[in-house]
Motif scaffolding. Structure first.
Motif, PDB file in Angstrom:
ATOM      1  N   CYS A  66      37.326  38.123  55.153  1.00 43.81           N
ATOM      2  CA  CYS A  66      36.813  39.064  54.147  1.00 43.81           C
ATOM      3  C   CYS A  66      35.617  38.464  53.407  1.00 43.81           C
ATOM      4  N   LEU A  67      35.637  37.116  53.246  1.00 46.30           N
ATOM      5  CA  LEU A  67      34.585  36.484  52.447  1.00 46.30           C
ATOM      6  C   LEU A  67      33.225  36.556  53.116  1.00 46.30           C
ATOM      7  N   ASN A  68      33.181  36.948  54.391  1.00 47.46           N
ATOM      8  CA  ASN A  68      31.876  37.053  55.033  1.00 47.46           C
ATOM      9  C   ASN A  68      31.084  38.262  54.544  1.00 47.46           C
ATOM     10  N   CYS A  69      31.746  39.199  53.886  1.00 49.65           N
ATOM     11  CA  CYS A  69      31.043  40.372  53.358  1.00 49.65           C
ATOM     12  C   CYS A  69      31.223  40.545  51.856  1.00 49.65           C
ATOM     13  N   HIS A  70      32.219  39.881  51.274  1.00 51.79           N
ATOM     14  CA  HIS A  70      32.495  40.081  49.847  1.00 51.79           C
ATOM     15  C   HIS A  70      32.436  38.747  49.112  1.00 51.79           C
ATOM     16  N   SER A  71      31.637  38.679  48.065  1.00 49.25           N
ATOM     17  CA  SER A  71      31.616  37.477  47.237  1.00 49.25           C
ATOM     18  C   SER A  71      32.703  37.594  46.167  1.00 49.25           C
ATOM     19  N   GLN A  72      32.995  36.468  45.532  1.00 49.97           N
ATOM     20  CA  GLN A  72      33.904  36.465  44.372  1.00 49.97           C
ATOM     21  C   GLN A  72      33.267  35.635  43.275  1.00 49.97           C
TER      22      GLN A  72
ATOM     23  N   THR B  51      30.230  41.904  66.903  1.00 51.20           N
ATOM     24  CA  THR B  51      30.310  41.941  65.440  1.00 51.20           C
ATOM     25  C   THR B  51      29.188  42.785  64.862  1.00 51.20           C
ATOM     26  N   SER B  52      27.999  42.628  65.436  1.00 49.86           N
ATOM     27  CA  SER B  52      26.858  43.391  64.948  1.00 49.86           C
ATOM     28  C   SER B  52      27.112  44.887  65.130  1.00 49.86           C
ATOM     29  N   ALA B  53      27.617  45.268  66.300  1.00 47.58           N
ATOM     30  CA  ALA B  53      27.893  46.686  66.547  1.00 47.58           C
ATOM     31  C   ALA B  53      28.983  47.193  65.610  1.00 47.58           C
ATOM     32  N   PHE B  68      38.831  42.807  64.257  1.00 51.50           N
ATOM     33  CA  PHE B  68      38.470  43.200  62.886  1.00 51.50           C
ATOM     34  C   PHE B  68      37.228  42.383  62.490  1.00 51.50           C
ATOM     35  N   THR B  69      36.184  43.058  62.010  1.00 50.60           N
ATOM     36  CA  THR B  69      34.851  42.441  61.847  1.00 50.60           C
ATOM     37  C   THR B  69      34.830  40.956  61.494  1.00 50.60           C
ATOM     38  N   GLY B  70      35.614  40.572  60.491  1.00 50.44           N
ATOM     39  CA  GLY B  70      35.543  39.194  60.015  1.00 50.44           C
ATOM     40  C   GLY B  70      35.927  38.168  61.068  1.00 50.44           C
ATOM     41  N   ARG B  71      36.879  38.508  61.933  1.00 48.54           N
ATOM     42  CA  ARG B  71      37.358  37.506  62.900  1.00 48.54           C
ATOM     43  C   ARG B  71      36.319  37.207  63.982  1.00 48.54           C
ATOM     44  N   PRO B  72      35.799  38.213  64.708  1.00 44.00           N
ATOM     45  CA  PRO B  72      34.747  37.862  65.680  1.00 44.00           C
ATOM     46  C   PRO B  72      33.516  37.259  65.016  1.00 44.00           C
ATOM     47  N   ARG B  73      33.260  37.623  63.768  1.00 40.09           N
ATOM     48  CA  ARG B  73      32.108  37.045  63.074  1.00 40.09           C
ATOM     49  C   ARG B  73      32.332  35.529  62.890  1.00 40.09           C
ATOM     50  N   MET B  74      33.530  35.127  62.487  1.00 39.62           N
ATOM     51  CA  MET B  74      33.800  33.691  62.307  1.00 39.62           C
ATOM     52  C   MET B  74      33.855  32.990  63.663  1.00 39.62           C
ATOM     53  N   ALA B  75      34.433  33.685  64.663  1.00 40.16           N
ATOM     54  CA  ALA B  75      34.517  33.084  65.996  1.00 40.16           C
ATOM     55  C   ALA B  75      33.112  32.895  66.567  1.00 40.16           C
ATOM     56  N   HIS B  76      32.221  33.833  66.295  1.00 42.02           N
ATOM     57  CA  HIS B  76      30.825  33.704  66.732  1.00 42.02           C
ATOM     58  C   HIS B  76      30.197  32.456  66.135  1.00 42.02           C
ATOM     59  N   LEU B  77      30.388  32.282  64.826  1.00 43.13           N
ATOM     60  CA  LEU B  77      29.788  31.121  64.168  1.00 43.13           C
ATOM     61  C   LEU B  77      30.298  29.826  64.784  1.00 43.13           C
ATOM     62  N   GLN B  78      31.602  29.752  65.008  1.00 39.17           N
ATOM     63  CA  GLN B  78      32.166  28.531  65.586  1.00 39.17           C
ATOM     64  C   GLN B  78      31.697  28.337  67.024  1.00 39.17           C
ATOM     65  N   ALA B  79      31.655  29.442  67.808  1.00 37.75           N
ATOM     66  CA  ALA B  79      31.298  29.308  69.227  1.00 37.75           C
ATOM     67  C   ALA B  79      29.852  28.866  69.388  1.00 37.75           C
ATOM     68  N   VAL B  80      28.940  29.415  68.598  1.00 35.66           N
ATOM     69  CA  VAL B  80      27.544  29.032  68.806  1.00 35.66           C
ATOM     70  C   VAL B  80      27.214  27.697  68.161  1.00 35.66           C
ATOM     71  N   ASN B  81      27.819  27.378  67.034  1.00 38.81           N
ATOM     72  CA  ASN B  81      27.440  26.135  66.364  1.00 38.81           C
ATOM     73  C   ASN B  81      28.208  24.931  66.880  1.00 38.81           C
ATOM     74  N   LEU B  82      29.528  25.058  66.951  1.00 39.99           N
ATOM     75  CA  LEU B  82      30.294  23.913  67.429  1.00 39.99           C
ATOM     76  C   LEU B  82      30.402  23.938  68.948  1.00 39.99           C
ATOM     77  N   VAL B 126      38.143  28.820  68.736  1.00 40.01           N
ATOM     78  CA  VAL B 126      37.750  30.225  68.870  1.00 40.01           C
ATOM     79  C   VAL B 126      38.982  31.107  69.079  1.00 40.01           C
ATOM     80  N   GLY B 127      39.910  30.639  69.923  1.00 38.61           N
ATOM     81  CA  GLY B 127      41.133  31.411  70.143  1.00 38.61           C
ATOM     82  C   GLY B 127      41.924  31.559  68.851  1.00 38.61           C
ATOM     83  N   GLY B 128      42.045  30.464  68.110  1.00 38.39           N
ATOM     84  CA  GLY B 128      42.802  30.484  66.865  1.00 38.39           C
ATOM     85  C   GLY B 128      42.183  31.394  65.822  1.00 38.39           C
ATOM     86  N   VAL B 129      40.866  31.359  65.718  1.00 37.53           N
ATOM     87  CA  VAL B 129      40.188  32.221  64.742  1.00 37.53           C
ATOM     88  C   VAL B 129      40.443  33.685  65.089  1.00 37.53           C
TER      89      VAL B 129
END
Lengths: 272, 501
Positions: A66-72, B51-53, B68-82, B126-129
């Motif tokens: 959730c924190l990726n779109c909402h700040s606190q 995630t963008s779509a 759910f948007t937040g999960r693939p977004r975090m998995a994307h960050l981990q997959a491309v950076n780490l 990535v799987g865990g995220v």
């Protein structure tokens, strides 16, 4: 001396400088801040650690990003640009109603992790517990567009169960939501022409009466415009046989959101 | 320093034979690290496009919790950076270290083990995220059970690098080696310290509380860029540009200034991500100063890279390695200038909390780093496999998809972010209006992402073909898009000064 040793020691020293300056100093300064207690007024200590469902809800908030779109965090009334005009100049966070005051480090002493956030694709949530009811949150989490047509927040229908109503009595926890949102959870549903024709044939007059009881004007079931009006009304009525009930994750997350009241209790250091 | 006399023909031939032997010894471990990096790049790109779509069409796969948007977004960050960035960095570190230290790889098992630990860590990460075990700290989302694998993996590669430096046969340390030596030490330390301070070790250390966590968080996240990805990217550019054009780096002294000022100032820059937040004001001020001081290394590196290139820009038309690397080097200058200005409080007041920051982050990690790494791979892989790239056309497709894609991405989100910030600062604008304003730009981001993804598919196809033995055996000399004989001769004339071995 070997040049690689020079580089190694130099890298160690430069890196340590930032660790000392940016990490250790704030660590010493802020690590064990106590909660605030206005003893003269006999008030309760603030903040208090989360417990029970709210604590579980923080985990849901965390795991789903959730924190990726909402700040606190609510920024100071003084924070702003010298080059903007009057209204835009300073303190937009407070003027938007996101909190009564700025948030300060003491507001976060029990947060683990502290989810300040860096993006406001959605509104700030530092003080969201004061803004909406639990029922609102449930409808909004189930499908945000049922509340705000413009919202781009993803729906979370998987935290809700769509159940058959047993014994004609809906649960008090069931979402009060029109059928267009509940028939196909996560999506906005519309009937096929045949389905709609069957509804008009079976319930047309009853729907017309229900409409008349709550809205001004009378629907003419014979005219196309009247049928369109009836169609729009029917979609906003609740399903008779099914109900949407929050599952554990939804209850926990809403409990957490209701506990987010970081910019409510006055703190002496948060003056601006 | 004075230039040594040019090499004689037998000396050059001996050096070439030595390089060939070193490349042969690198082959297995470096290709393993690079290929698994490209695998994570593809995974990360797919997650990014999804995630963008999902952001402009939120009902997409609405009933799937792990999307759910937040999960693939975090998995994307981990997959491309780490995944991608770090594995590509390790491949670059191993190859450049072997070549520049002039020693064949010893203990390749150490590198295979390091890479495998890292990959196992990434699968768990990535799987865990996606499964819902992510932790709510940006850039440190990896679930606790993935972290030990990652730390051990990079630890082995770093230990191998330090050991190789100890056994080096070339006493002179080329500028790329300074960056590499510092980076392989900085990153494992940085990652370990950040994990211990933000989450603690149950029963052993107490994690930081309250706002100290985001402070550690942004110190880590910014230094991941500044002390791991950037040094390796610069090391690669410092190697590839002189190598391909056959001229030494413009100024030795500028590269010294560039290196030491990066080391000192970059690590101080992270707190500008928290400007206006509930942290002591002196902290973000210190970081703004650090960000401003970054002008020094950036200008030094810019002069060095671009002056080295001066007069050789025509070579971009035929060398893919140079084209990607120079695109990266130019973007490095641009993104660093932008970053310094962005750190200023007045600027940040508008740009913070908006898509502007997202655009900036992608310009750095993609426009600079990823493009530079592609340049390195285009140069390195044929030398390791002994095969030429299969299709110049696919290389062109790769370059133009990625170059146009990242430019489009950057322009669209920068414009969107700037006006998003102006509107957020104006309490008269309802929040819904801001969302509706940003929406068309979010669609554009998906378009740009698909384009970038097409480039990646083209590159992956080239890589698979090369590893699979398609493509003609390499005759020697750099890879070209086309091979006019005159140009080819021109670039194999002996270099006028000291070149990296």
């Amino acid at each position: 001396m070997d040049r690689s040793l020079v580089i190694f020691v130099g890298a160690l020293l430069t890196f340590s400088s930032s660790w000392l300056g940016l990490i250790l100093f704030p660590y010493w300064q802020l690590q064990d801040q106590p909660p605030y207690q206005d003893t003269a007024a006999g008030g309760e200590a603030y903040p208090r650690p989360l417990a029970g469902q709210a604590l579980a809800g923080r985990r849901v908030y965390e795991a789903n990003g959730c924190l990726n779109c909402h700040s606190q965090q609510v920024r100071s009334q003084k924070f702003g640009n010298w080059w903007e005009d009057g209204v835009m100049r300073t303190g937009a966070d407070i003027r938007r109603g996101w909190g009564a005051r700025r948030t300060v480090s003491r507001d976060y002493i029990y947060d683990r992790p502290t989810m300040l956030g860096t993006l406001r694709t959605g509104p700030d949530l530092a003080n969201v517990g004061t803004r909406y009811s639990e029922a609102w949150h449930h409808v909004h989490l189930f499908n945000p567009r049922a509340v705000n047509g413009w919202s781009i927040m993803p729906p979370a229908p998987f935290w809700y169960a769509r159940e058959k109503v047993v014994g004609g009595q809906k649960s008090d926890r069931a979402l009060r939501l029109g059928r267009e949102w509940t028939v196909d959870p996560g999506y906005r549903w519309t009937p096929t022409d045949d389905e709609w024709a069957a509804v008009v044939a079976a319930h047309g007059p009853a729907l017309r009466d229900a409409f008349a009881a709550t809205h001004p004007g009378v629907i003419d079931l014979e005219s196309p415009s009247g049928l369109r009006q009836l169609y729009a009304f029917w979609l906003t009525t609740e399903e008779e046989d099914y109900q949407i009930v929050p599952a554990a994750e939804a209850d926990a997350l809403v409990a957490y959101l209701m506990e987010l009241r970081k910019a409510e209790t006055p703190l002496p250091e948060a003056k601006e | 320093m004075t230039n040594p006399p040019p090499m004689t023909a037998p000396e050059r031939e001996r050096a070439a034979r030595e390089r060939g032997a070193i490349d042969l010894s690198c082959r297995g471990p470096v290709l393993y690290l690079a290929t698994s990096g490209v695998f994570w790049l593809l995974v990360g790109t797919a997650l990014a496009v999804f995630t963008s779509a999902k952001l402009h069409t939120p009902a997409l796969m609405a009933q799937t919790p792990w999307l759910f948007t937040g999960r693939p977004r975090m998995a994307h960050l981990q997959a491309v950076n780490l995944g991608w960035a770090s594995l590509a960095a390790m491949a670059a570190v191993v190859w450049l270290t072997s070549r520049l230290c002039r020693v064949p790889v010893a203990f390749p098992a150490l590198l295979y083990a390091g890479g495998t630990l890292w990959n196992v860590g990434m699968v768990l990460n990535v799987g865990g995220v996606l499964a819902g075990d992510a932790r709510g700290v940006e850039w440190l989302e990896a679930p606790g059970y993935a972290v030990p694998f990652l730390v051990a993996g990079v630890g082995l590669v770093s230990a191998w690098t330090a050991a190789t430096f100890g056994r080096r046969r070339e006493r002179h340390l080329y500028v790329s080696q300074w960056y590499i030596l510092a980076a392989v030490f900085w990153f494992p330390w940085l990652y370990t310290v950040a994990q211990l301070m933000v989450f603690g070790l149950p029963g052993l250390t107490r994690p930081a509380t309250g706002v100290v966590q985001p402070v550690v968080n942004w110190w880590f996240a910014h230094n991941f860029l500044g002390l791991w990805v950037t040094p390796v990217g610069l090391a690669a550019a410092y190697y590839i540009i002189p190598k391909v054009i056959g001229r030494p780096v413009h100024s030795y002294y500028l590269s010294i200034i560039g290196f030491w000022s990066t080391a000192l100032f970059y690590s101080w820059a992270g707190m500008h991500h928290l400007i206006g937040g509930p942290i002591p004001a002196w902290l973000s001020t210190a970081s703004v100063v650090g960000s401003m001081m970054m002008f020094i290394p950036v200008i030094a590196v810019a002069i060095n890279h671009h002056m080295t290139m001066l007069g050789s820009f025509h070579r971009l038309t035929y060398s893919p390695a140079l084209r990607f690397t120079v695109f990266g080097a130019i973007t490095y200058t641009a993104v660093s200038f932008q970053g310094s200005v962005e750190a200023l409080k007045d600027f940040s007041e508008v740009a913070h909390f908006t898509q502007y920051t997202v655009a900036h982050a992608h310009l750095g990690l993609y426009g600079f780093y990823t493009m530079t790494m592609f340049g390195l791979l285009y140069y390195m892989v044929p030398r390791l496999t002994g095969r030429e790239w299969l299709s110049p056309l696919l290389i062109r497709i790769h370059f133009w998809c990625d170059a146009v894609g990242i430019t489009w991405y950057f322009v669209a989100l920068s414009v969107a972010g700037w006006w998003q910030g102006r509107m957020l600062n104006d309490p008269r604008v309802p929040f819904g209006d801001i969302t509706e304003y940003v929406l068309p730009f979010l669609f554009q981001r998906t378009g740009a992402g698909v384009l970038i993804g097409l480039g990646h598919v083209a590159f992956a196809a080239l890589l698979v073909a090369n590893l699979g033995g398609w493509g003609r055996p390499r005759p020697g000399g750099p890879t070209y898009f086309t091979g006019p004989a005159a140009v080819r001769e021109g670039s194999t004339t002996p270099p006028p000064g000291p070149l990296p071995s």
